[in-house]
Design a protein around this motif. Sequence first.
Motif, mmCIF file in Angstrom:
data_model
loop_
_atom_site.group_PDB
_atom_site.id
_atom_site.type_symbol
_atom_site.label_atom_id
_atom_site.label_comp_id
_atom_site.label_asym_id
_atom_site.label_seq_id
_atom_site.Cartn_x
_atom_site.Cartn_y
_atom_site.Cartn_z
ATOM 1 N N GLN A 174 -3.856 4.991 -8.326
ATOM 2 C CA GLN A 174 -4.377 3.692 -8.743
ATOM 3 C C GLN A 174 -3.545 2.598 -8.087
ATOM 4 O O GLN A 174 -2.334 2.517 -8.286
ATOM 5 N N LEU A 175 -4.222 1.763 -7.294
ATOM 6 C CA LEU A 175 -3.570 0.678 -6.571
ATOM 7 C C LEU A 175 -4.180 -0.635 -7.037
ATOM 8 O O LEU A 175 -5.382 -0.872 -6.859
ATOM 9 N N PHE A 223 -10.889 -0.449 3.276
ATOM 10 C CA PHE A 223 -10.715 -0.404 1.826
ATOM 11 C C PHE A 223 -11.775 -1.259 1.140
ATOM 12 O O PHE A 223 -12.414 -2.120 1.754
ATOM 13 N N GLN A 224 -11.929 -0.998 -0.141
ATOM 14 C CA GLN A 224 -12.755 -1.840 -0.996
ATOM 15 C C GLN A 224 -11.956 -2.169 -2.252
ATOM 16 O O GLN A 224 -11.065 -1.412 -2.648
ATOM 17 N N ALA A 225 -12.259 -3.302 -2.853
ATOM 18 C CA ALA A 225 -11.553 -3.725 -4.061
ATOM 19 C C ALA A 225 -12.549 -4.319 -5.045
ATOM 20 O O ALA A 225 -13.380 -5.155 -4.677
ATOM 21 N N ASP A 249 -8.608 -3.986 -8.019
ATOM 22 C CA ASP A 249 -8.428 -2.530 -8.011
ATOM 23 C C ASP A 249 -8.875 -2.011 -6.644
ATOM 24 O O ASP A 249 -10.059 -2.052 -6.309
ATOM 25 N N PHE A 250 -7.915 -1.515 -5.843
ATOM 26 C CA PHE A 250 -8.188 -1.117 -4.463
ATOM 27 C C PHE A 250 -8.439 0.383 -4.360
ATOM 28 O O PHE A 250 -7.887 1.180 -5.122
ATOM 29 N N GLU A 251 -9.245 0.742 -3.342
ATOM 30 C CA GLU A 251 -9.504 2.150 -3.059
ATOM 31 C C GLU A 251 -9.940 2.282 -1.602
ATOM 32 O O GLU A 251 -10.734 1.470 -1.113
ATOM 33 N N LEU A 289 1.370 0.511 -7.488
ATOM 34 C CA LEU A 289 0.774 1.787 -7.100
ATOM 35 C C LEU A 289 1.281 2.861 -8.048
ATOM 36 O O LEU A 289 2.486 3.100 -8.136
ATOM 37 N N GLU A 290 0.356 3.495 -8.749
ATOM 38 C CA GLU A 290 0.678 4.643 -9.587
ATOM 39 C C GLU A 290 0.121 5.881 -8.896
ATOM 40 O O GLU A 290 -1.092 6.052 -8.791
ATOM 41 N N ALA A 291 1.032 6.712 -8.398
ATOM 42 C CA ALA A 291 0.619 7.892 -7.633
ATOM 43 C C ALA A 291 0.808 9.146 -8.476
ATOM 44 O O ALA A 291 1.899 9.385 -8.999
#
Length: 429
Positions: free
Chosen positions: A115-116, A80-82, A94-96, A130-132
Amino acid sequence: MNAKWMIAGAGALVLAGALPWGVGYLTQQQWQQATKEVNSNQPFVRLETGDYQRGILGSEVIGTVSLINPDTGESRRFDFQADVTHGVTGSLMDFEPLGGWSSSGEDWFPDQEPQLTLETRLWGTAVFELEAPRMEMVDVDTGESLSTSGGLVRVEIRDAGSSADALLVWPALALTGPDINLRLSDLRVEQTMNHLTGEVWVGSGEMAVNSLSLNAAQELPVTLDRISVRSRSEAVDSGQRLDSRVAFEVEGVSLADDSYGPQRLVFALEDLEVEAWNALMTGFTDLQSAAMSSSGAGPEAFEQQMEAMQQVNEAVRDLAAAGFSLGFPELLVTTPEGQVTGSAEIRHPELTADEKAEMLMVMQRLTGDLNLSLPLALVEKYPELQLQLAPLIKQGLLVQQGNRLVMKADLQDLVLDVNGEEIPLPPLL
């Protein structure tokens, strides 16, 4: 006067620039501490930071999350990156996933990306969210598909990690395929936790599902309506004792053309000594960690397992000597043939110091009772159930009273009395 205002303005600008830098520094320290605690407090998830590039107004983080199977030791790794934004009183991460939210060549989220985020504050508050959005996954090889509505997961941690609130809301989920059709609607989970001591937490929670339906090939369709799980753990006696209760309930069950309910099961633990319970939980954690130790079956790993097992045995002894009760005070299963009802409880009295010193076994002073009643028509309708219960009926452990089969049992002095039939129990503990 102008010079004073210029100096004050310059100082304010310096402070405004310094605050985000200080917040960024503290955020990095908090992240490192959180990573350490996640890795040391449980064996299922391992978090690693590969690179942390901290700037004045923001930072960039690259890391990995590994999900570990405790039984096999196998793990699955996610990179992951943030992107971190530094504010005056906190930061927003903000993670992805490095490979994106969808598998290569797939588009699981047709509307927008999930959006995490993790929002932290200097005073020890953190909000993970977490908004999925709507998701569609299709396996072209098997013909199976998974679709979900948008959902929300939110965890707020307060008081430097000593209390937390969790919320999960997921309106719809469907798994379909050639041989199965599973649908869930209106899932909601709420949990409040407060740290008491060591491994012991108290709080309350509730999980609710409006409906769960399953339609599988060669099977009758089944629907469970209004499923709920409610739990509560609270400290009593000035925090020295612990009571805990969990209730499972299904308001209705629909099977083909039949519908019946409710179904209810309640578990209860009462008057547990907190210190002994904490020692027991710590012992189980150490035992699991020792079993997963990378040192394998060497002498050191074996010694760690023996020490953890000894700690568990001593904690069980202390827990019993302090007195407790556990069981299920309520069992209710509704069938078309009638209701199955029951209850059970096992107790141990609190011992004096002299009695504890003379205590040879935990089971020696255990007492308990069990009551079970089921309709005779239920047994007569299902031959498989009748075969399973036939030995109990023959031995007098289940007796007929009118149109019901009844079991009444009492435990005392290592003797289990079931409907007048006494069964000596071996001293196993």
